[in-house]
Design an enzyme around this catalytic site. Structure first.
Site, short mmCIF file in Angstrom:
data_model
loop_
_atom_site.label_atom_id
_atom_site.label_comp_id
_atom_site.label_asym_id
_atom_site.label_seq_id
_atom_site.Cartn_x
_atom_site.Cartn_y
_atom_site.Cartn_z
CG ASP A 14 6.36 -8.14 3.58
OD1 ASP A 14 5.90 -7.30 2.79
OD2 ASP A 14 6.21 -9.37 3.42
CB CYS A 67 3.50 -6.33 -2.93
SG CYS A 67 2.00 -6.56 -1.98
#
Length: 149
Positions: A14, A67
């Site tokens: 991530d 993101c």
């Protein structure tokens, strides 16, 4: 971490990113960006992905996620990784989603878009380490093993 090298089935990265995929919830993100920040972020992302790859065992999967909606933080990082890691292949996201019976149309990467998917912008790529065959044992070693049985 060294003792885990080559032993993990699945690793999720991530990655730190610009966060520009969250603009609809956090419009101030665009004002907090600084010139050159994306280039610095790319270096970190590539280094983290490279380090995480060491943990993945043969046949294991490495998932890279951000993101962000920027190609510089997504496609470019994955393509650079694949260019320098011939022991990994890209698993098309369409295949991954089909394996999980998720009816979402994607090509090679998961790219969720706020205007299309009613969610934050999100990117993911699945990379799989090629399964290596075990090297054949030298004939001398085989003979010694057989003699010991």
């Amino acid at each position: 971490v060294k003792r885990l090298a080559g032993k993990i089935d699945r690793v999720l990265v991530d990655a730190p990113c610009s966060g520009l995929g969250t603009l609809r919830r956090n419009p101030d993100v665009k004002w907090r960006q600084q010139l050159g920040a994306i280039a610095e972020m790319q270096e970190k992302q590539a280094a983290i992905l490279d380090g995480a790859a060491r943990l993945v065992k043969n046949g294991g999967r490495l998932v890279y996620a951000t993101c962000s909606l920027l190609n510089e933080e997504n496609d470019v990082i994955v393509e650079g990784f694949l260019a320098t890691h011939p022991d990994f292949d890209l698993v098309p996201m369409s295949q991954v989603l089909a394996e999980q019976k998720i009816p979402l149309e994607m090509d090679n990467y998961l790219k969720l878009l706020p205007h299309k998917h009613q969610t934050d912008g999100f990117f993911a790529a699945v990379l799989q380490r090629k399964a290596m065959e075990k090297p054949a044992r030298p004939a001398r070693q085989e003979a010694e093993d057989d003699a010991g049985e």
